[in-house]
Write a protein that holds these residues in place. Structure first.
Motif, PDB file in Angstrom:
ATOM      1  N   ILE A  41      31.281  16.066 -97.048  1.00 50.92           N
ATOM      2  CA  ILE A  41      32.093  16.797 -96.080  1.00 50.92           C
ATOM      3  C   ILE A  41      32.476  15.845 -94.961  1.00 50.92           C
ATOM      4  CG2 ILE A  41      32.195  18.802 -94.551  1.00 50.92           C
ATOM      5  CD1 ILE A  41      29.919  20.025 -96.192  1.00 50.92           C
ATOM      6  N   GLY A  42      33.751  15.577 -94.859  1.00 48.77           N
ATOM      7  CA  GLY A  42      34.219  14.667 -93.813  1.00 48.77           C
ATOM      8  C   GLY A  42      33.613  13.287 -93.916  1.00 48.77           C
ATOM      9  N   GLY A  43      33.399  12.809 -95.125  1.00 48.46           N
ATOM     10  CA  GLY A  43      32.817  11.494 -95.327  1.00 48.46           C
ATOM     11  C   GLY A  43      31.319  11.440 -95.106  1.00 48.46           C
ATOM     12  N   ARG A  44      30.657  12.592 -95.022  1.00 52.01           N
ATOM     13  CA  ARG A  44      29.223  12.650 -94.753  1.00 52.01           C
ATOM     14  C   ARG A  44      28.574  13.621 -95.735  1.00 52.01           C
ATOM     15  NH1 ARG A  44      26.654  14.680 -88.965  1.00 52.01           N
ATOM     16  NH2 ARG A  44      24.482  14.067 -89.336  1.00 52.01           N
ATOM     17  N   TRP A  45      27.471  13.178 -96.346  1.00 51.14           N
ATOM     18  CA  TRP A  45      26.793  14.027 -97.304  1.00 51.14           C
ATOM     19  C   TRP A  45      26.007  15.122 -96.593  1.00 51.14           C
ATOM     20  CZ3 TRP A  45      27.704  14.331-102.275  1.00 51.14           C
ATOM     21  CH2 TRP A  45      28.247  13.231-102.953  1.00 51.14           C
ATOM     22  N   GLY A  46      26.172  16.353 -97.090  1.00 52.37           N
ATOM     23  CA  GLY A  46      25.455  17.494 -96.548  1.00 52.37           C
ATOM     24  C   GLY A  46      24.875  18.334 -97.666  1.00 52.37           C
ATOM     25  N   TRP A  47      23.725  18.920 -97.400  1.00 59.99           N
ATOM     26  CA  TRP A  47      23.077  19.805 -98.373  1.00 59.99           C
ATOM     27  C   TRP A  47      23.507  21.226 -98.086  1.00 59.99           C
ATOM     28  CZ3 TRP A  47      18.428  23.071 -97.607  1.00 59.99           C
ATOM     29  CH2 TRP A  47      18.007  23.652 -98.805  1.00 59.99           C
ATOM     30  N   VAL A  48      24.141  21.841 -99.074  1.00 61.56           N
ATOM     31  CA  VAL A  48      24.603  23.219 -98.952  1.00 61.56           C
ATOM     32  C   VAL A  48      23.453  24.126 -99.345  1.00 61.56           C
ATOM     33  CG1 VAL A  48      26.302  24.908 -99.694  1.00 61.56           C
ATOM     34  CG2 VAL A  48      26.953  22.495 -99.477  1.00 61.56           C
ATOM     35  N   ALA A  49      22.918  24.846 -98.386  1.00 62.08           N
ATOM     36  CA  ALA A  49      21.753  25.694 -98.628  1.00 62.08           C
ATOM     37  C   ALA A  49      22.135  26.863 -99.527  1.00 62.08           C
ATOM     38  CB  ALA A  49      21.190  26.207 -97.312  1.00 62.08           C
ATOM     39  N   PRO A  50      21.191  27.331-100.345  1.00 65.44           N
ATOM     40  CA  PRO A  50      21.484  28.506-101.176  1.00 65.44           C
ATOM     41  C   PRO A  50      21.716  29.732-100.322  1.00 65.44           C
ATOM     42  CG  PRO A  50      19.170  27.927-101.300  1.00 65.44           C
ATOM     43  CD  PRO A  50      19.841  26.833-100.557  1.00 65.44           C
ATOM     44  N   GLY A  51      22.220  30.794-100.961  1.00 67.28           N
ATOM     45  CA  GLY A  51      22.578  32.004-100.237  1.00 67.28           C
ATOM     46  C   GLY A  51      21.372  32.821 -99.827  1.00 67.28           C
ATOM     47  N   ALA A  52      21.648  34.084 -99.521  1.00 72.01           N
ATOM     48  CA  ALA A  52      20.586  34.951 -99.027  1.00 72.01           C
ATOM     49  C   ALA A  52      19.490  35.148-100.059  1.00 72.01           C
ATOM     50  CB  ALA A  52      21.185  36.303 -98.627  1.00 72.01           C
ATOM     51  N   VAL A  53      19.830  35.093-101.345  1.00 64.97           N
ATOM     52  CA  VAL A  53      18.844  35.198-102.408  1.00 64.97           C
ATOM     53  C   VAL A  53      18.378  33.793-102.757  1.00 64.97           C
ATOM     54  CG1 VAL A  53      18.371  35.992-104.746  1.00 64.97           C
ATOM     55  CG2 VAL A  53      19.928  37.286-103.280  1.00 64.97           C
TER      56      VAL A  53
END
Length: 599
Positions: free
Chosen positions: A306-318
């Motif tokens: 994201i925008g040249g930077r690695w990010g961890w996308v957290a899982p949803g509510a479950v």
């Protein structure tokens, strides 16, 4: 990387021939044909959806699965599931993280996880001392720890200390917060907060409840239960490893992905490129990241640039189901395999991209592990549509099979090579070896791997062996002090009480060269033959490597176990000097007689 133009400039006929040859001459990176043992796995159940992890350890900590007859050294961030057993040497400690709770093991403790699922935790504490901290248990969830004098049931959040006791030492259950129930032969107690239950005797047992009496270990564990420096999102509260993200990195809200966590890494960092591969049953290839926070981001959620930077996308509510590694393995065609010199490739999965397990999994399992919002699961992946294809890398096959750190060994895959690759679906990308971390003797037998060349040394722990007959899910029985078979502890069964002051029978020692003091090979002329053979030394708590050139001073004889030394000729005894006795005074002389008239 140096290109090889003839390989990339294949004519149409040569390319077709290479694709046809691929069916009979697969690259090393492509999964090997399944062995008979592996084919039988099609009938087994899905892997556990809920796991814990080894969160910390100090000293010698051992681990084994329910099918193993020997212990191996435990490692950080390894998953913990049903059937796993742990042993700590007397000076060691370990901590298991299960959801948001933790189980800490004191020294000389055996702790067996019999069941870990949505209903909670069932474990056996055969000996030693454990600290249990339960947090945010579900309405139908309970944690139960079986001790030699009864089962301790914890149905709500709280802090609990359990000392298993011995034949002449009591079993102690201390509740600092929450409440617990203990049930055993002749004992049924309810323990409230700030109370300690004391159970003594042998079947039947005697129990009473009094004021809380925490010992040093329990007090130290409670002191470590500090609130996180920065709370994590609420949907991650029960995820193992999520607490490691507190106060590290940065959380941010993304309009496309929701909660995103950015790790504290260098600019050229990429996921799944700093760690090693292990083979952990029943999943198979499992990523073990080198970062201290590297558990949750590599077994749940997805990664995005994201925008040249690695990010961890957290899982949803479950909360997501545990995955050994959220990547797509890449099989290479013949031409690419020759160029890559027998390598294995993978690419991190991005948000909403479907995860296809390389181990046995039912369609329902795949739906659960890919929710919510994953792309449709159709058994096919077009690698050219993967959002993180620019982060695809490969390593030599032996780097993976020997569980070597991949950092510095990975190389990017050029677009032409990546286009020639295909996704490995429904099978392991490469066959492990006995040198692979996690390949215990039981796993090696199951995969029909050769036993020769095994590089893993056994670790200390009580001796076990697999029962003849029965199923693979049965726990092997323990062996008694004289090799007799003991009944295997089952959920609800009471393990035998250990004898005070004794170690479990059959603890192996790591063989290492003996370093003898200078002159030890020469006979001692001043030592008389011992009347009894010397006592056998007990196992050293921690096996430490011995320096080759180190010389140790000879140890004095052990008076309580060896015959006392006898001198060849005792030296003459020298008496201390004393003053001479006083001489008696001479008797008085009689007065001379005097004549009359003399004075």
């Amino acid at each position: 990387m140096r290109e090889n133009p003839p390989l990339f400039r294949l004519s149409a006929s040569v390319a077709i021939g290479a694709l046809l040859c691929n069916a009979v001459l697969p690259a090393v990176a492509i999964a090997q044909p399944a062995s008979p043992a592996a084919q039988s796995d099609q009938t087994q159940a899905d892997p556990p959806a809920r796991v814990g992890r080894i969160a910390s350890e100090s000293g010698a900590v051992s681990f084994r699965t329910q099918a193993d007859t020997q212990w191996t050294a435990a490692a950080l961030n390894y998953p913990v599931s049903s059937g796993d057993a742990f042993w700590t040497e007397p000076s060691a400690q370990a901590e298991l993280e299960i959801s948001a709770g933790r189980v800490a093991l004191s020294g000389q403790t055996e702790f067996d996880v019999t069941t870990l699922d949505d209903s909670g935790l069932q474990a056996v504490a055969a000996q030693g001392e454990v600290y249990v901290h339960t947090v945010d248990l579900a309405a139908n969830e309970a944690w139960t720890v079986q001790t030699p004098r009864g089962a301790v049931r914890m149905a709500g959040p709280g802090r609990y200390g359990i000392v298993t006791g011995t034949t002449d030492q009591p079993t102690l259950v201390t509740v600092l917060e929450g409440s617990a129930e203990i049930d055993g032969p002749g004992v049924a107690l309810t323990i409230a907060a700030n109370q300690t239950a004391t159970i003594t005797g042998s079947d039947p047992f005697l129990g009473n409840v009094g004021p809380a009496a925490p010992d040093a270990f329990l007090s130290a564990m409670v002191a470590q239960d500090r609130p996180p420096a920065q709370p994590v999102p609420s949907q991650l509260a029960t995820m193992p490893g999520a607490s490691d993200l507190s106060g590290i990195g940065q959380w941010s809200q993304s309009p496309d992905y929701g909660q995103v966590w950015y790790p504290p890494v260098a600019q050229d960092w990429a996921p799944y490129q700093d760690g090693e591969w292990a083979y952990v049953a029943p999943w198979g290839w499992t990523w073990v990241d080198a970062a201290p926070w590297g558990f949750a981001p590599f077994h749940y959620g997805r990664w995005a640039l994201i925008g040249g930077r690695w990010g961890w996308v957290a899982p949803g509510a479950v909360a997501s189901v545990y995955a050994p590694a959220l990547v797509t393995f890449l099989g290479l065609s013949v031409g690419a395999a020759v160029l890559a010199n027998a390598s294995v490739g993978w690419v991190p999965l991005g948000p909403h991209e479907a995860y296809h397990p390389w181990y046995h999994a039912s369609p329902n399992y795949e739906r659960q592990i890919n929710r919510p919002g994953a792309a449709a699961i159709n058994g096919r992946i077009d690698v050219n549509t993967l959002v993180n294809r620019g982060a695809a890398v490969s390593v030599p096959a032996n780097v993976m099979t020997e569980s070597r750190p991949v950092r510095g060994m990975t190389r990017p895959m050029p677009p032409t090579e990546f286009a020639a690759a295909h996704a490995v679906i429904g099978q392991q990308p490469i066959r492990p070896t006995v040198a692979t971390a996690g390949v215990t003797p039981a796993v090696a037998r199951r995969l029909d791997l050769p036993e020769s060349g095994a590089s893993h040394r056994p670790a200390p722990g009580p001796v076990v062996r697999v029962q003849t007959g029965g199923t693979a899910n049965e726990r092997p029985p323990l062996l008694g002090p004289h090799g007799e078979q003991q009944a295997a502890p089952r959920p609800g069964a009471i393990p035998p009480l250990p004898t005070p002051g004794e170690r479990p029978a059959g603890i192996p020692t790591v063989q290492r060269p003996e370093v003898r003091p200078e002159g030890a090979d020469r006979p001692d002329l001043n030592r008389a033959p011992a009347e009894h053979p010397p006592a056998i030394e007990r196992h050293t708590p921690e096996a430490r490597p011995v320096e080759p050139e180190r010389r140790e001073a000879p140890r004095p004889p052990r008076v309580e176990e060896r015959a006392p030394p006898r001198l060849a000729a005792p030296p003459p005894r020298v008496e201390p000097s004393r003053p001479p006795p006083p001489r008696p005074a001479p008797p008085p002389r009689p007065a001379p007689e005097r004549k009359p008239g003399e004075r």
